[in-house]
Design a protein around this motif. Structure first.
Motif, PDB file in Angstrom:
ATOM      1  N   UNK A   1      34.634  42.078  39.502  1.00 19.29           N
ATOM      2  CA  UNK A   1      35.569  43.209  39.536  1.00 19.29           C
ATOM      3  C   UNK A   1      36.878  42.829  38.859  1.00 19.29           C
TER       4      UNK A   1
ATOM      5  N   UNK B   1      40.740  44.347  37.711  1.00 19.77           N
ATOM      6  CA  UNK B   1      41.669  45.454  37.885  1.00 19.77           C
ATOM      7  C   UNK B   1      42.959  45.170  37.147  1.00 19.77           C
TER       8      UNK B   1
ATOM      9  N   UNK C   1      45.675  46.384  45.427  1.00 13.76           N
ATOM     10  CA  UNK C   1      44.340  46.110  44.935  1.00 13.76           C
ATOM     11  C   UNK C   1      43.759  44.997  45.784  1.00 13.76           C
TER      12      UNK C   1
ATOM     13  N   UNK D   1      39.967  42.784  46.561  1.00 13.00           N
ATOM     14  CA  UNK D   1      38.548  42.628  46.315  1.00 13.00           C
ATOM     15  C   UNK D   1      38.034  41.437  47.096  1.00 13.00           C
TER      16      UNK D   1
ATOM     17  N   UNK E   1      43.794  41.391  37.291  1.00 19.75           N
ATOM     18  CA  UNK E   1      43.088  40.803  38.420  1.00 19.75           C
ATOM     19  C   UNK E   1      41.626  40.674  38.049  1.00 19.75           C
TER      20      UNK E   1
ATOM     21  N   UNK F   1      38.062  39.124  39.472  1.00 18.77           N
ATOM     22  CA  UNK F   1      37.345  38.446  40.539  1.00 18.77           C
ATOM     23  C   UNK F   1      35.882  38.331  40.151  1.00 18.77           C
TER      24      UNK F   1
ATOM     25  N   UNK G   1      35.258  35.228  47.438  1.00 20.17           N
ATOM     26  CA  UNK G   1      36.711  35.092  47.350  1.00 20.17           C
ATOM     27  C   UNK G   1      37.416  36.416  47.572  1.00 20.17           C
ATOM     28  N   UNK G   2      38.626  36.318  48.001  1.00 22.33           N
ATOM     29  CA  UNK G   2      39.400  37.525  48.277  1.00 22.33           C
ATOM     30  C   UNK G   2      40.675  37.568  47.448  1.00 22.33           C
ATOM     31  N   UNK G   3      40.975  38.738  46.953  1.00 23.88           N
ATOM     32  CA  UNK G   3      42.230  38.923  46.237  1.00 23.88           C
ATOM     33  C   UNK G   3      42.939  40.111  46.851  1.00 23.88           C
ATOM     34  N   UNK G   4      44.180  39.945  47.166  1.00 29.20           N
ATOM     35  CA  UNK G   4      44.946  41.084  47.646  1.00 29.20           C
ATOM     36  C   UNK G   4      46.209  41.183  46.819  1.00 29.20           C
ATOM     37  N   UNK G   5      46.519  42.368  46.402  1.00 32.99           N
ATOM     38  CA  UNK G   5      47.677  42.563  45.535  1.00 32.99           C
ATOM     39  C   UNK G   5      48.464  43.777  46.014  1.00 32.99           C
TER      40      UNK G   5
END
Lengths: 415, 480
Positions: free
Chosen positions: A340, A342, A359, A361, B407, B409, B414-418
């Protein structure tokens, strides 16, 4: 490809009835397209998914010539049951039927002798391609104060006659003051390796309401690009919903200009992908005057080898004070091969605004799965339930109850 | 006048805008092989160093200047710059501070870095770079006791060639982008730090950069290596005189953290920003990159960017070692006609890697500010996570604030937070402060400092005070 473009173009001109001036304009755009070709990753907007490469890889000798002289048979089995609706049927690059049988004929006007215009003269080579090759283009006008009674469904159909073809469609819609339109784009193509290039232009006058739902649900191996340009005047509302799931490649672009005060734009989208599908939504919401609002929500569930991209941009002009802009994208990655990307972008020149984006994921929440399994569900059921809830959130944003239920049933979500 | 007002009075115009009248040795203008040979020769460099430069120059000739950035600038004529400028008295380097040109010392006093004082009182070891060459390094004795090497780059090339050879160009290779490659070809000096295995550096290391000569580009190169289990905190400050022309500053900073090592790199950048009409000022096009090479290593960037006409930099972390951590804390303030395009890149390659980005942007006047960042989680970087928060504050409707995060991924573990927000200072907050007796400017200062607190907290004490003042001063005149 350059030679192919030129010969196909001349071939079309021989059999078509465009006026000399139109052909000239078309040729202008053809040359523009030849100069730039299909967009590739060197362009910022195409960075994550390189269309040039994808077309090169999956379509052998793309042809731009279509024989528009013979009519195509309409297969009525594709029609959506359980919902009374008006129809536009677009088969193999030809509009076969425009049917507004549920509406007051005096309130809707259809123009078909539309001239190719110089509108959206931006840096998008696919628009040039569309202008050079689109066969016939219609404009539909909804008159002042008229609300369309039943939704209009545009069936996008291709059948086995089409192979490695480029199909272009251009439609314009004008919504006069205080009118409204519900429009569903239903993709029902069973072919593979065709490239579809769709361009819609919406002109929303004061107090008008547009609802556009795009549903890409039946499995196919085509490559699709759709560009919506929406111009909004005072108090107008646009709502766009995209269900992006079944084509090999599908990029939806929404360019929305909020030109009138108190106008608002909503974009909601779902990616539900697996098996090498690559989809993208790119939005550009331009807040150009005071007191406008936009809201975007995009959710993705990504299976094996799939890739989803969301590029959302909010632009706020220096005079557009009191803007309210919001963007949220969330993705669940189900497999180690899913991806993914973004790029939620804010470009802001006014100070009294409220703009934010978020955002996130990651994988499914293990704790939630544990909770459900401890209540007696098996792993698969738990997973499905969680995904159901995750996506339902977006479908709930659809404001038209009838269509909301239709879409819910179509994609198999339960409450 | 209370002290704050005095501060402001002193600093209203760019305080560091003086020039120092010192005789300079300069290489002729222009960029070619001979100039590179000249630089290498005057610095008595070994052949491998010259080859490194020439290789970079060959590559540079093939590269095109990038133009995707938001702040545009008039074309720079790279042939019309001096690539080497040094105070004459530095030709034979002084052995100790006492031998230093008194005029140079005076300059540093004006800058607020009395080298001798600092050496004795603060316990911060300082390396000062004037135009292109490093002029003084304090506190050597103490550092040598621990086996720490802290010296100028030129000295390191002479005395510790093995270390330099082993690490230079491993994070920013000679084949990197336009400005980094230019730096590799023509860099003149900078700082070199090596912390041996298991050593926790007992004091903050600090460098002050100053551009004095006109029509000069400053190209320094910093290399910091933290060996296994070591720790170092490094500070960097920058100033330049006021000139009508734009000056180019294209530095390269490479950080390498081996197993269990930690590097903390703090910058307070206050280059001359140009006058109120946007004339003059420094182009700050810097490449900063850290490599978490070993397991459990950590690199943390903290930056306070208030100066420069254009700031264009992305201090980055490559998290290669498993369990490594990258952090980025930034305050960027633009006023008048300043422009900034800054942010970070976090590239997750190892397992269990974590990164955190906190960015605060404030724009006022006619300025333009962009946060641009990349978070890339590779498919092998299992169980990694990133948290990003970037907030922007706008003052007035002539300025702009933009957020452009990328971003990516590729890993389902894994985790992404924005998160990002853009807003202005709320009327209620202002009203509340003023009700309690603060004037509007003080109120804004207070609110902005609160807005930046998360980042200011990350700075070492000595810098935090300076930075806090700088934050208030940079926004002078932007309210009401």
């Amino acid at each position: 490809m350059k030679e192919q473009l030129k010969t196909d173009f001349e071939k079309i001109q021989k059999v078509s009835s465009f006026s000399g001036k139109d052909v000239e304009t078309k040729r202008f755009y053809l040359n523009k397209f030849i100069e730039r070709g299909f967009p590739n990753r060197k362009l910022e907007n195409w960075k994550f998914l390189d269309l040039d490469k994808i077309i090169d890889k999956s379509i052998n000798e793309l042809s731009f010539y279509n024989d528009y002289s013979t009519t195509n048979k309409i297969d009525t089995s594709i029609f959506i049951d359980g919902l009374e609706h008006n129809k536009i049927i677009f088969i193999n690059g030809r509009i076969e039927k425009i049917d507004f049988s549920y509406e007051d004929k005096n309130q809707i006007e259809i123009f078909d002798d539309f001239k190719i215009d110089y509108k959206f003269d931006n840096n998008n080579s696919l628009i040039d391609l569309n202008k050079a090759f689109s066969n016939k283009y219609f404009k539909i006008l909804i008159k002042k104060g008229y609300s369309i009674k039943k939704p209009l469904i545009i069936y996008h159909v291709t059948n086995e006659k089409m192979k490695s073809k480029n199909i272009n469609l251009r439609l314009d819609f004008e919504l006069e003051q205080n009118s409204s339109l519900k429009l569903i784009d239903f993709f029902s193509d069973i072919t593979d390796t065709n490239f579809m290039n769709i361009l819609y232009n919406f002109d929303l006058k004061k107090d008008s309401i547009l609802k556009n739902y795009k549903i890409d649900k039946s499995f196919n191996r085509n490559i699709k690009y759709s560009y919506n340009n929406i111009d909004q005047e005072k108090n107008s509302i646009s709502e766009t919903f995209i269900f992006s799931a079944s084509s090999d490649y599908f990029k939806n672009e929404i360019n929305c200009n909020l030109r009138g005060e108190h106008s608002s734009a909503f974009v909601n989208g779902i990616f539900s992908l697996k098996d090498n599908k690559q989809h993208e939504i790119r939005t550009s919401i331009n807040h150009l005057v005071e007191n406008t609002k936009s809201y975007q929500l995009i959710k993705s569930v990504l299976g094996k080898n799939s890739k989803a991209v969301y590029q959302g941009r909010i632009y706020v002009d220096s005079i557009a004070q009191k803007t309210d802009g919001y963007q949220l994208s969330k993705a669940i990655l189900l497999d180690e091969t899913s991806e993914f990307n973004a790029k939620p972008e804010l470009e802001i020149y006014a100070d009294d605004v409220k703009c934010s984006h978020g955002s996130a994921s990651g994988s499914l929440n293990e704790n939630s799965i544990f909770y459900l399994m401890s209540r007696g569900l098996n792993y698969k059921e738990s997973k499905e339930l969680l995904i159901n809830g995750f996506l339902l959130d977006v479908v709930e944003k659809i404001t038209d109850a009838e269509i909301r239920n239709l879409i819910k049933n179509m994609i198999g979500l339960t409450e | 006048m209370d002290t704050r007002e005095k501060d402001i009075e002193n600093l209203k115009d760019y305080k560091y805008g003086f020039t120092t009248d010192i005789e300079n040795i300069r290489a002729p203008k222009g960029l070619n092989k001979d100039i590179i040979k000249f630089i290498s020769n005057i610095k008595k460099e070994p052949k491998w160093m010259l080859d490194f430069r020439l290789k970079a120059f060959e590559r540079f000739k093939l590269l095109k200047e990038p133009d995707w950035q938001k702040p545009k600038y008039p074309k720079i004529d790279y042939q019309d710059l001096y690539y080497y400028s040094a105070p004459k008295s530095m030709k034979d380097k002084p052995k100790s501070l006492d031998e230093l040109d008194p005029k140079l010392l005076e300059t540093y006093n004006k800058l607020g870095i009395p080298l001798q004082e600092q050496a004795r009182l603060n316990g911060i070891a300082v390396d000062a770079v004037f135009d292109s060459v490093s002029v003084a390094t304090t506190f050597k004795g103490e550092l040598t006791k621990h086996g720490i090497i802290f010296c100028s780059m030129s000295e390191a090339i002479q005395k510790h060639p093995d270390l330099v050879k082993k690490y230079l160009g491993t994070v920013i290779p000679t084949t990197d982008h336009f400005f980094a490659t230019l730096n590799s070809a023509v860099f003149t000096d900078g700082s070199f730090v090596y912390i041996p295995e298991g050593v926790k550096c007992p004091m903050e290391l600090s460098t002050y950069f100053r551009i004095n000569a006109s029509e000069t580009g400053q190209f320094e190169r910093t290399l910091i290596i933290a060996d296994k289990g070591s720790y170092v905190s490094y500070l960097e400050g920058c100033t330049a005189p006021m000139r009508d022309e734009n000056q180019l500053h294209a530095a390269n900073v490479e950080l390498i953290a081996l197993d269990d090592a930690e590097i903390k790199y703090s910058t307070v950048q206050n280059w001359y920003p140009g006058d109120a009409n946007g004339k003059g000022g420094i182009y700050n096009f810097v490449t900063k990159r850290g490599l978490c090479k070993g397991k459990n290593s950590k690199i943390s960037w903290t930056q306070v960017e208030t100066g420069s006409a254009i700031t264009w930099k992305y201090p980055s972390c490559i998290l290669r070692g498993d369990n490594s951590i990258g952090e980025f804390y930034s305050i960027a303030i633009t006023n008048n006609h300043q422009k900034a395009d800054t942010g970070t890149k976090m590239i997750h390659l190892g397992k269990n890697t974590k990164s955190k980005i906190i960015s605060k942007g404030i724009s006022a006047g006619f300025s333009d500010m962009t946060y641009r960042g990349l978070v890339d989680i590779n498919s092998k970087a299992k169980n990694s996570s990133n948290y990003t928060q970037c907030d922007s504050l706008l003052m007035g409707n002539k300025c702009g604030a933009h957020t452009v995060p990328y971003i990516k991924n590729k890993n389902f573990d894994s985790n992404i937070a924005h998160e990002a927000t853009t807003s202005k200072i709320s009327e209620e907050q202002l009203h509340y402060c003023q009700q309690r007796g603060l004037n509007p400017e003080e109120a804004v200062g207070l609110i902005v400092n609160g807005f930046c607190k998360e980042v200011l907290q990350q700075l070492p004490m000595e810098f935090a005070v300076e930075a806090q003042k700088l934050v208030g001063i940079s926004l002078e005149g932007s309210v009401g």
